[in-house]
Design a protein around this motif. Structure first.
Motif, short mmCIF file in Angstrom:
data_model
loop_
_atom_site.label_atom_id
_atom_site.label_comp_id
_atom_site.label_asym_id
_atom_site.label_seq_id
_atom_site.Cartn_x
_atom_site.Cartn_y
_atom_site.Cartn_z
N LYS A 191 0.10 20.62 -7.71
CA LYS A 191 0.87 20.10 -8.84
C LYS A 191 1.67 18.85 -8.54
CE LYS A 191 1.25 24.64 -10.87
NZ LYS A 191 2.11 25.74 -11.23
N SER A 192 1.79 18.46 -7.28
CA SER A 192 2.65 17.30 -6.99
C SER A 192 2.04 16.40 -5.93
CB SER A 192 4.04 17.77 -6.55
OG SER A 192 3.96 18.40 -5.30
N LEU A 193 2.34 15.13 -6.06
CA LEU A 193 1.96 14.11 -5.09
C LEU A 193 3.23 13.36 -4.73
CD1 LEU A 193 -0.37 12.68 -3.61
CD2 LEU A 193 -0.51 11.14 -5.56
N GLU A 194 3.58 13.39 -3.46
CA GLU A 194 4.83 12.79 -2.99
C GLU A 194 4.52 11.51 -2.23
OE1 GLU A 194 8.25 13.86 0.33
OE2 GLU A 194 6.95 15.44 -0.42
N VAL A 195 4.94 10.37 -2.77
CA VAL A 195 4.76 9.09 -2.11
C VAL A 195 5.87 8.94 -1.07
CG1 VAL A 195 4.69 6.58 -2.40
CG2 VAL A 195 3.73 8.07 -4.16
N ILE A 196 5.50 8.59 0.15
CA ILE A 196 6.50 8.37 1.19
C ILE A 196 7.21 7.05 0.91
CG2 ILE A 196 6.81 7.94 3.65
CD1 ILE A 196 4.48 9.85 4.16
N THR A 197 8.54 7.11 0.84
CA THR A 197 9.33 5.93 0.48
C THR A 197 10.33 5.51 1.56
OG1 THR A 197 10.98 7.32 -0.63
CG2 THR A 197 9.16 6.46 -1.98
N GLN A 198 10.42 6.26 2.64
CA GLN A 198 11.38 5.95 3.70
C GLN A 198 10.70 5.98 5.06
OE1 GLN A 198 14.63 5.11 3.24
NE2 GLN A 198 14.25 5.23 1.04
N PRO A 199 11.12 5.20 5.98
CA PRO A 199 12.15 4.17 5.90
C PRO A 199 11.63 2.92 5.18
CG PRO A 199 11.27 4.25 8.13
CD PRO A 199 10.59 5.35 7.35
N THR A 200 12.49 2.29 4.43
CA THR A 200 12.06 1.17 3.59
C THR A 200 11.50 0.01 4.40
OG1 THR A 200 14.33 0.34 3.51
CG2 THR A 200 13.61 1.71 1.67
N GLU A 201 12.04 -0.25 5.60
CA GLU A 201 11.53 -1.38 6.39
C GLU A 201 10.09 -1.14 6.84
OE1 GLU A 201 13.83 1.24 9.31
OE2 GLU A 201 14.15 0.50 7.27
N ILE A 202 9.66 0.10 6.94
CA ILE A 202 8.28 0.41 7.28
C ILE A 202 7.42 0.41 6.01
CG2 ILE A 202 6.72 2.22 8.15
CD1 ILE A 202 8.39 0.75 10.33
N VAL A 203 7.86 1.12 4.99
CA VAL A 203 7.10 1.24 3.74
C VAL A 203 6.90 -0.13 3.09
CG1 VAL A 203 7.12 2.23 1.42
CG2 VAL A 203 7.78 3.64 3.39
N ASN A 204 7.91 -0.96 3.11
CA ASN A 204 7.79 -2.29 2.50
C ASN A 204 6.89 -3.22 3.30
OD1 ASN A 204 9.38 -1.55 0.36
ND2 ASN A 204 11.24 -2.46 1.19
N GLY B 108 0.84 -1.19 0.00
CA GLY B 108 0.00 0.00 0.00
C GLY B 108 0.88 1.24 0.00
N ALA B 109 0.28 2.39 0.27
CA ALA B 109 1.07 3.62 0.22
C ALA B 109 0.44 4.71 1.07
CB ALA B 109 1.19 4.09 -1.22
N VAL B 110 1.30 5.65 1.45
CA VAL B 110 0.88 6.90 2.07
C VAL B 110 1.56 7.99 1.25
CG1 VAL B 110 0.95 8.34 4.14
CG2 VAL B 110 0.69 5.85 4.35
N SER B 111 0.79 8.99 0.85
CA SER B 111 1.32 10.06 0.02
C SER B 111 0.89 11.41 0.57
CB SER B 111 0.81 9.93 -1.42
OG SER B 111 1.11 8.67 -1.95
N MET B 112 1.68 12.42 0.25
CA MET B 112 1.38 13.80 0.65
C MET B 112 1.22 14.65 -0.60
SD MET B 112 1.40 13.98 3.98
CE MET B 112 1.51 15.71 4.28
N GLN B 113 0.23 15.54 -0.55
CA GLN B 113 0.07 16.53 -1.61
C GLN B 113 0.21 17.89 -0.95
OE1 GLN B 113 -3.74 16.73 -3.57
NE2 GLN B 113 -2.78 17.49 -5.43
N ARG B 114 1.31 18.54 -1.22
CA ARG B 114 1.60 19.83 -0.59
C ARG B 114 1.15 21.00 -1.45
NH1 ARG B 114 4.01 18.61 3.98
NH2 ARG B 114 5.33 16.79 4.07
N ASN B 115 0.93 20.76 -2.72
CA ASN B 115 0.37 21.76 -3.61
C ASN B 115 -0.42 21.03 -4.68
OD1 ASN B 115 2.14 21.16 -5.93
ND2 ASN B 115 3.75 21.98 -4.62
#
Length: 138
Positions: free
Chosen positions: A29-42, A20-27
């Motif tokens: 024009k962009s969507l930032e997928v959280i990729t760190q720390p890998t042991e949590i994201v994976n 799955g994923a968690v992402s942030m949209q700060r404006n």
């Protein structure tokens, strides 16, 4: 500040073994997928279900039912702060006094309070019949 936090939901043809994923949209024009720390994201298998933003504390909290975890992040920079292992973690609600977060979890419809001061677990209730991902304190 007109930020958005987006969490993944189950999609057709994807099972609980997909990340799955968690992402942030700060404006707009962009969507930032959280990729760190890998042991949590994976370990974000299946959906990331509930999200609770707490701007006054510069935090957001996310539940991940399949791996049985709750993650705590800093809102201003997406920094990972804490992982709690709770089986089938689902719903989140800020306590009335805003000092903690109620988390629904488990097959026995349990609620536990996570203290915002140190992310430790406090008050606990079993057999509540509160099992959903949409909680609201009244």
């Amino acid at each position: 500040n007109r930020q958005s936090i987006l969490v993944s939901a189950q999609r057709r043809d994807l099972d609980d073994n997909h990340i799955g994923a968690v992402s942030m949209q700060r404006n707009l024009k962009s969507l930032e997928v959280i990729t760190q720390p890998t042991e949590i994201v994976n370990n974000m298998l299946g959906e990331s279900l509930s999200v609770l933003a707490i701007p006054a504390a510069d935090l957001f909290v996310v539940t991940h039912p399949k791996p049985g975890m709750v993650t705590v992040w800093q809102l201003s920079n997406n920094k990972f702060l804490k992982r709690l292992d709770l089986p089938h973690a689902r719903g989140l609600a800020l306590t009335r006094d805003q000092s903690g977060v109620w988390i629904s979890y488990g097959t026995e419809a349990e609620l536990v309070q996570m203290k915002l001061a140190d992310f430790s677990l406090g008050s606990h209730m079993a057999g509540t019949y509160i099992t959903g991902s949409h909680l609201f304190p009244v």
